[in-house]
Design a protein around this motif. Structure first.
Motif, PDB file in Angstrom:
ATOM      1  N   SER A   1       0.954  -1.253  -0.070  1.00 55.49           N
ATOM      2  CA  SER A   1      -0.130  -0.044   0.038  1.00 55.49           C
ATOM      3  C   SER A   1       0.910   1.318  -0.032  1.00 55.49           C
ATOM      4  O   SER A   1       0.535   2.304  -0.643  1.00 55.49           O
ATOM      5  N   LEU A   2       1.952   1.106   0.653  1.00 56.14           N
ATOM      6  CA  LEU A   2       2.940   2.494   0.557  1.00 56.14           C
ATOM      7  C   LEU A   2       3.753   2.563  -0.655  1.00 56.14           C
ATOM      8  O   LEU A   2       4.088   3.671  -1.238  1.00 56.14           O
ATOM      9  N   SER A   3       3.744   1.478  -1.406  1.00 58.80           N
ATOM     10  CA  SER A   3       4.325   1.508  -2.888  1.00 58.80           C
ATOM     11  C   SER A   3       3.378   2.149  -3.813  1.00 58.80           C
ATOM     12  O   SER A   3       2.290   2.494  -3.531  1.00 58.80           O
ATOM     13  N   ARG A   4       3.760   1.943  -5.143  1.00 57.76           N
ATOM     14  CA  ARG A   4       3.035   2.453  -6.137  1.00 57.76           C
ATOM     15  C   ARG A   4       2.200   1.396  -6.843  1.00 57.76           C
ATOM     16  O   ARG A   4       1.713   1.624  -8.055  1.00 57.76           O
ATOM     17  N   VAL A   5       2.165   0.110  -6.236  1.00 54.84           N
ATOM     18  CA  VAL A   5       1.489  -0.818  -6.822  1.00 54.84           C
ATOM     19  C   VAL A   5      -0.171  -0.447  -6.898  1.00 54.84           C
ATOM     20  O   VAL A   5      -0.870   0.145  -6.066  1.00 54.84           O
ATOM     21  N   SER A   6      -0.563  -0.727  -8.109  1.00 57.42           N
ATOM     22  CA  SER A   6      -1.903  -0.399  -8.327  1.00 57.42           C
ATOM     23  C   SER A   6      -2.990  -1.263  -7.391  1.00 57.42           C
ATOM     24  O   SER A   6      -2.428  -2.437  -7.000  1.00 57.42           O
ATOM     25  N   PHE A   7      -4.112  -0.744  -6.994  1.00 56.62           N
ATOM     26  CA  PHE A   7      -5.103  -1.452  -6.260  1.00 56.62           C
ATOM     27  C   PHE A   7      -5.605  -3.019  -6.872  1.00 56.62           C
ATOM     28  O   PHE A   7      -5.823  -4.127  -6.341  1.00 56.62           O
ATOM     29  N   ILE A   8      -5.924  -2.953  -8.169  1.00 58.79           N
ATOM     30  CA  ILE A   8      -6.397  -3.962  -8.825  1.00 58.79           C
ATOM     31  C   ILE A   8      -5.223  -5.088  -8.752  1.00 58.79           C
ATOM     32  O   ILE A   8      -5.615  -6.101  -8.583  1.00 58.79           O
ATOM     33  N   THR A   9      -3.877  -4.773  -8.949  1.00 59.29           N
ATOM     34  CA  THR A   9      -2.997  -5.771  -9.127  1.00 59.29           C
ATOM     35  C   THR A   9      -2.809  -6.460  -7.820  1.00 59.29           C
ATOM     36  O   THR A   9      -2.704  -7.708  -7.648  1.00 59.29           O
ATOM     37  N   TYR A  10      -2.855  -5.492  -6.656  1.00 58.51           N
ATOM     38  CA  TYR A  10      -2.747  -5.976  -5.297  1.00 58.51           C
ATOM     39  C   TYR A  10      -3.941  -6.907  -5.004  1.00 58.51           C
ATOM     40  O   TYR A  10      -3.803  -7.724  -4.498  1.00 58.51           O
ATOM     41  N   ALA A  11      -5.270  -6.505  -5.487  1.00 61.72           N
ATOM     42  CA  ALA A  11      -6.296  -7.238  -4.809  1.00 61.72           C
ATOM     43  C   ALA A  11      -6.208  -8.765  -5.621  1.00 61.72           C
ATOM     44  O   ALA A  11      -6.571  -9.720  -4.835  1.00 61.72           O
ATOM     45  N   ILE A  12      -5.969  -8.704  -6.837  1.00 69.06           N
ATOM     46  CA  ILE A  12      -6.057  -9.890  -7.326  1.00 69.06           C
ATOM     47  C   ILE A  12      -4.882 -11.040  -6.921  1.00 69.06           C
ATOM     48  O   ILE A  12      -4.898 -12.254  -6.525  1.00 69.06           O
ATOM     49  N   ALA A  13      -3.687 -10.629  -6.806  1.00 67.08           N
ATOM     50  CA  ALA A  13      -2.442 -11.274  -6.544  1.00 67.08           C
ATOM     51  C   ALA A  13      -2.805 -11.578  -5.194  1.00 67.08           C
ATOM     52  O   ALA A  13      -2.447 -12.947  -4.764  1.00 67.08           O
ATOM     53  N   SER A  14      -3.139 -10.927  -4.311  1.00 68.81           N
ATOM     54  CA  SER A  14      -3.184 -11.192  -2.793  1.00 68.81           C
ATOM     55  C   SER A  14      -4.315 -12.153  -2.580  1.00 68.81           C
ATOM     56  O   SER A  14      -3.846 -13.128  -1.671  1.00 68.81           O
ATOM     57  N   SER A  15      -5.329 -12.191  -3.149  1.00 63.82           N
ATOM     58  CA  SER A  15      -6.333 -12.935  -2.786  1.00 63.82           C
ATOM     59  C   SER A  15      -6.081 -14.200  -3.658  1.00 63.82           C
ATOM     60  O   SER A  15      -6.282 -15.322  -2.793  1.00 63.82           O
ATOM     61  N   ILE A  16      -5.538 -14.208  -4.665  1.00 60.38           N
ATOM     62  CA  ILE A  16      -5.158 -15.676  -5.336  1.00 60.38           C
ATOM     63  C   ILE A  16      -3.924 -16.349  -4.549  1.00 60.38           C
ATOM     64  O   ILE A  16      -4.162 -17.647  -3.957  1.00 60.38           O
ATOM     65  N   GLY A  17      -3.033 -15.356  -3.852  1.00 62.86           N
ATOM     66  CA  GLY A  17      -1.826 -16.068  -3.061  1.00 62.86           C
ATOM     67  C   GLY A  17      -2.582 -16.749  -1.832  1.00 62.86           C
ATOM     68  O   GLY A  17      -1.584 -17.458  -1.109  1.00 62.86           O
ATOM     69  N   LYS A  18      -3.572 -16.209  -1.459  1.00 66.34           N
ATOM     70  CA  LYS A  18      -4.126 -16.493   0.021  1.00 66.34           C
ATOM     71  C   LYS A  18      -4.733 -17.813  -0.007  1.00 66.34           C
ATOM     72  O   LYS A  18      -4.897 -18.601   1.101  1.00 66.34           O
ATOM     73  N   ILE A  19      -5.121 -18.261  -1.245  1.00 64.15           N
ATOM     74  CA  ILE A  19      -5.862 -19.691  -1.208  1.00 64.15           C
ATOM     75  C   ILE A  19      -5.176 -21.014  -0.593  1.00 64.15           C
ATOM     76  O   ILE A  19      -5.880 -21.556   0.206  1.00 64.15           O
TER      77      ILE A  19
END
Length: 209
Positions: free
Chosen positions: A140-158
């Motif tokens: 969140s402190l970086s310049r990563v987009s919200f969409i990129t974070y939300a998708i990658a984070s959610s998949i990685g949590k499975i």
């Protein structure tokens, strides 16, 4: 500054209430059948990790079974990570970027992270020894987009969410299967770690060149 302090104080207050009533909340998970309420409470427990979320996932898995339990645990954790991302992104990003840019080494890592954000977040989520809150805040402190974070984070949590609920379900119904579950997940983590290190080497080479 006052607004930031007030937000931090509210966060601390909610965390304190969860600490006080944590046992009651875990018991409630085993007694209610309202899935929407369970997802909402699981999100709160993940957002304020006073009680380790693997324990929460285990209790939900024991109560709801592996399939529904995994879906509920994953939903709660994913919602919490997204809320934390938005909370830090819109409340503290400007201050955080100043901190990240102070050191040259940290700045280089951040640049590399931003260039390969999806894979970095995906692999980091799959490695259980990396605290979730660090991934949330750093992204969140970086310049990563919200969409990129939300998708990658959610998949990685499975994978981790599946482990939590399967362990919880095995403890209650089939404890003899627990060692097999842990071994299989250990193999998965080893493969993920190897893939992550390979990706890091390939990502560093272009940056160094």
């Amino acid at each position: 500054m006052i607004k930031k302090l007030m937000i931090a104080a509210i966060y601390a207050l909610i965390a304190f209430l969860i600490y006080i009533f944590g046992d009651n909340i875990l018991n409630w998970f085993q007694q209610t059948n309202n899935i929407l309420l369970i997802v909402s409470m699981a999100s709160i427990m993940a957002l304020f990790p006073i009680i380790p979320y693997p324990l929460v996932g285990g209790v939900i898995g024991a109560a709801l079974g592996p399939v529904l339990g995994a879906a509920v645990t994953w939903s709660g954790s994913s919602i919490a990570s997204i809320l934390m991302f938005l909370f830090v992104r819109y409340g503290y990003q400007e201050w955080g970027q100043r901190v990240l840019s102070r050191g040259k080494s940290i700045n280089k890592v951040t640049v590399m992270f931003e260039q390969n954000a999806f894979l970095a977040i995906l692999f980091a989520r799959m490695l259980p020894f990396i605290p979730s809150i660090i991934i949330n805040v750093y992204a969140s402190l970086s310049r990563v987009s919200f969409i990129t974070y939300a998708i990658a984070s959610s998949i990685g949590k499975i994978p981790a969410m599946l482990l939590f609920v399967v362990v919880g379900d095995n403890i209650m119904s089939s404890p003899q299967n627990l060692p097999i579950t842990i071994v299989v997940y250990g193999i998965f983590i080893a493969l993920s770690l190897g893939a992550y290190r390979l990706w890091q080497k390939r990502a560093i080479r272009p940056a160094a060149g």
